[in-house]
Motif scaffolding. Structure first.
Motif, PDB file in Angstrom:
ATOM      1  N   PRO A  54      48.917  29.504  35.374  1.00  0.00           N
ATOM      2  CA  PRO A  54      49.383  30.012  36.670  1.00  0.00           C
ATOM      3  C   PRO A  54      50.638  30.885  36.601  1.00  0.00           C
ATOM      4  O   PRO A  54      51.580  30.703  37.363  1.00  0.00           O
ATOM      5  CB  PRO A  54      49.641  28.733  37.468  1.00  0.00           C
ATOM      6  CG  PRO A  54      50.051  27.744  36.438  1.00  0.00           C
ATOM      7  CD  PRO A  54      49.218  28.053  35.229  1.00  0.00           C
ATOM      8  N   VAL A  55      50.645  31.849  35.698  1.00  0.00           N
ATOM      9  CA  VAL A  55      51.741  32.814  35.561  1.00  0.00           C
ATOM     10  C   VAL A  55      51.107  34.188  35.382  1.00  0.00           C
ATOM     11  O   VAL A  55      50.346  34.388  34.419  1.00  0.00           O
ATOM     12  CB  VAL A  55      52.657  32.480  34.368  1.00  0.00           C
ATOM     13  CG1 VAL A  55      53.717  33.560  34.191  1.00  0.00           C
ATOM     14  CG2 VAL A  55      53.315  31.111  34.554  1.00  0.00           C
ATOM     15  N   THR A  77      37.804  41.836  40.969  1.00  0.00           N
ATOM     16  CA  THR A  77      37.007  40.738  41.520  1.00  0.00           C
ATOM     17  C   THR A  77      36.842  39.626  40.497  1.00  0.00           C
ATOM     18  O   THR A  77      36.976  38.437  40.810  1.00  0.00           O
ATOM     19  CB  THR A  77      35.617  41.250  41.957  1.00  0.00           C
ATOM     20  OG1 THR A  77      35.789  42.211  42.997  1.00  0.00           O
ATOM     21  CG2 THR A  77      34.748  40.114  42.457  1.00  0.00           C
ATOM     22  N   TRP A  78      36.570  40.004  39.250  1.00  0.00           N
ATOM     23  CA  TRP A  78      36.369  39.001  38.199  1.00  0.00           C
ATOM     24  C   TRP A  78      37.604  38.144  38.003  1.00  0.00           C
ATOM     25  O   TRP A  78      37.523  36.912  37.959  1.00  0.00           O
ATOM     26  CB  TRP A  78      35.999  39.693  36.885  1.00  0.00           C
ATOM     27  CG  TRP A  78      35.790  38.731  35.753  1.00  0.00           C
ATOM     28  CD1 TRP A  78      34.635  38.063  35.459  1.00  0.00           C
ATOM     29  CD2 TRP A  78      36.756  38.330  34.778  1.00  0.00           C
ATOM     30  NE1 TRP A  78      34.827  37.252  34.353  1.00  0.00           N
ATOM     31  CE2 TRP A  78      36.120  37.401  33.914  1.00  0.00           C
ATOM     32  CE3 TRP A  78      38.094  38.661  34.550  1.00  0.00           C
ATOM     33  CZ2 TRP A  78      36.780  36.807  32.834  1.00  0.00           C
ATOM     34  CZ3 TRP A  78      38.756  38.058  33.481  1.00  0.00           C
ATOM     35  CH2 TRP A  78      38.105  37.143  32.629  1.00  0.00           C
ATOM     36  N   ILE A  79      38.772  38.770  37.868  1.00  0.00           N
ATOM     37  CA  ILE A  79      39.969  37.976  37.604  1.00  0.00           C
ATOM     38  C   ILE A  79      40.394  37.190  38.844  1.00  0.00           C
ATOM     39  O   ILE A  79      40.908  36.070  38.737  1.00  0.00           O
ATOM     40  CB  ILE A  79      41.110  38.870  37.065  1.00  0.00           C
ATOM     41  CG1 ILE A  79      42.150  38.008  36.361  1.00  0.00           C
ATOM     42  CG2 ILE A  79      41.737  39.730  38.157  1.00  0.00           C
ATOM     43  CD1 ILE A  79      43.163  38.790  35.541  1.00  0.00           C
ATOM     44  N   ALA A  80      40.141  37.736  40.034  1.00  0.00           N
ATOM     45  CA  ALA A  80      40.466  36.999  41.259  1.00  0.00           C
ATOM     46  C   ALA A  80      39.622  35.737  41.372  1.00  0.00           C
ATOM     47  O   ALA A  80      40.108  34.697  41.852  1.00  0.00           O
ATOM     48  CB  ALA A  80      40.260  37.892  42.481  1.00  0.00           C
ATOM     49  N   GLU A  81      38.390  35.794  40.910  1.00  0.00           N
ATOM     50  CA  GLU A  81      37.505  34.631  40.984  1.00  0.00           C
ATOM     51  C   GLU A  81      37.899  33.530  40.008  1.00  0.00           C
ATOM     52  O   GLU A  81      37.429  32.394  40.139  1.00  0.00           O
ATOM     53  CB  GLU A  81      36.055  35.068  40.738  1.00  0.00           C
ATOM     54  CG  GLU A  81      35.476  35.871  41.898  1.00  0.00           C
ATOM     55  CD  GLU A  81      34.072  36.385  41.635  1.00  0.00           C
ATOM     56  OE1 GLU A  81      33.635  36.331  40.455  1.00  0.00           O
ATOM     57  OE2 GLU A  81      33.420  36.847  42.599  1.00  0.00           O
ATOM     58  N   ARG A  82      38.779  33.850  39.055  1.00  0.00           N
ATOM     59  CA  ARG A  82      39.278  32.810  38.152  1.00  0.00           C
ATOM     60  C   ARG A  82      40.337  31.929  38.829  1.00  0.00           C
ATOM     61  O   ARG A  82      40.758  30.917  38.277  1.00  0.00           O
ATOM     62  CB  ARG A  82      39.850  33.446  36.882  1.00  0.00           C
ATOM     63  CG  ARG A  82      38.771  34.000  35.966  1.00  0.00           C
ATOM     64  CD  ARG A  82      39.353  34.637  34.720  1.00  0.00           C
ATOM     65  NE  ARG A  82      40.171  33.725  33.928  1.00  0.00           N
ATOM     66  CZ  ARG A  82      39.681  32.805  33.101  1.00  0.00           C
ATOM     67  NH1 ARG A  82      38.374  32.652  32.981  1.00  0.00           N
ATOM     68  NH2 ARG A  82      40.496  32.034  32.408  1.00  0.00           N
ATOM     69  N   ASP A  83      40.765  32.328  40.018  1.00  0.00           N
ATOM     70  CA  ASP A  83      41.684  31.524  40.818  1.00  0.00           C
ATOM     71  C   ASP A  83      43.007  31.268  40.089  1.00  0.00           C
ATOM     72  O   ASP A  83      43.517  30.145  40.059  1.00  0.00           O
ATOM     73  CB  ASP A  83      41.033  30.201  41.221  1.00  0.00           C
ATOM     74  CG  ASP A  83      41.757  29.527  42.383  1.00  0.00           C
ATOM     75  OD1 ASP A  83      42.389  30.255  43.178  1.00  0.00           O
ATOM     76  OD2 ASP A  83      41.701  28.287  42.485  1.00  0.00           O
ATOM     77  N   VAL A  84      43.554  32.327  39.490  1.00  0.00           N
ATOM     78  CA  VAL A  84      44.887  32.269  38.880  1.00  0.00           C
ATOM     79  C   VAL A  84      45.696  33.452  39.415  1.00  0.00           C
ATOM     80  O   VAL A  84      45.131  34.472  39.826  1.00  0.00           O
ATOM     81  CB  VAL A  84      44.839  32.347  37.339  1.00  0.00           C
ATOM     82  CG1 VAL A  84      44.215  31.099  36.745  1.00  0.00           C
ATOM     83  CG2 VAL A  84      44.105  33.599  36.862  1.00  0.00           C
TER      84      VAL A  84
END
Length: 263
Positions: A54-55, A77-84
């Motif tokens: 979470p950084v 979209t891909w990195i946002a879906e990793r929820d970090v």
């Protein structure tokens, strides 16, 4: 002056920008590959690397050239879906494209950092510091390294431990710990990509600051890079830290613009 003479400075700067960009991508992607929750993806010309912690420093979309909007949207979209928490890290000439599509991508600009380069490692001064700096080679020392990193860089200890352990296990990454009177006081990372020595994680615990230890650690990392065959040194500085690095011989070659989710 010939046309070739006029072109040389811009070609040299272009080479340095390529060096620093490649080193930064390498740094984040290798840590993503080594952390248990990490993953990297390629979307056309765009590299996306996420350590899953979470950084935002360790979760990034790299946009160094003008991208097709579809590829940029897919990467975000891909990195946002990793929820970090993450950054979209952008340089010229792509900055205008990203800024024009911030609303569509749900992004907002949050920071800028200068990317700096030292074009020769020939003139590294002799060691002269109140800190004893040694290389970290085992998990016990890595734990001490993480304690300093968490304190000096204001990072959650659990994140520092996960990322630093990944760094310890990675090829082309070396960790250095500085002690004052036996007490862990400072950290530094060397991340090597080809002939380039990347200086990372320079941190000094509050009570040991203003003694030149951070500068000494930076030189130690560069010295290790030179001994490993590197010819160029690179780093990403804060606005506050750039005057120190300029005095050491670094020059700003590129500006990194960071965007994060607006909501």
């Amino acid at each position: 002056m010939t046309d070739t003479d006029r072109d040389e400075p811009s070609e040299k700067t272009s080479d340095l920008i390529t060096d620093i960009n490649k080193n930064l991508r390498h740094a984040v992607s290798i840590l993503a590959d080594k952390t248990h929750s990490g993953e990297s993806q390629q979307f056309g010309t765009l590299m996306v690397a996420s350590a899953g912690v979470p950084v935002p420093l360790f979760n990034r979309v790299f946009v160094f050239d003008i991208p097709p909007i579809g590829e940029l949207s897919a990467a975000v979209t891909w990195i946002a879906e990793r929820d970090v928490s993450f950054w979209v890290t952008v340089t010229d000439p792509a900055i205008e494209v990203v800024e024009n599509h911030c609303a569509d991508l749900d992004l907002v600009k949050v920071a800028e950092h200068p990317g700096m380069a030292m074009t020769s490692l020939d003139e590294i001064p002799p060691r002269d510091s109140t800190a004893e700096i040694t290389e970290v080679n085992n998990s016990d020392e890595c734990d001490k390294f993480s304690t300093v990193t968490a304190s000096a860089l204001e990072m959650p200890l659990g994140v520092a431990e996960q990322v630093d352990q990944a760094a310890l296990e990675a090829d082309n990454i070396r960790l250095f710990l500085g002690r004052v009177d036996g007490r862990p006081a400072a950290t530094g990372l060397l991340i090597q990509s080809g002939h380039v020595a990347g200086v990372y994680s320079i941190g000094v615990v509050e009570e040991f600051r203003r003694r030149g230890i951070g500068k000494a650690m930076s030189w130690e990392v560069l010295r290790a890079g030179r001994e490993a065959g590197c010819q160029v040194g690179v780093l990403q500085s804060s606005e506050m830290g750039s005057p120190l690095y300029e005095k050491m011989g670094f020059e700003t070659t590129v500006t990194y613009h960071h965007f994060e989710p607006a909501n």
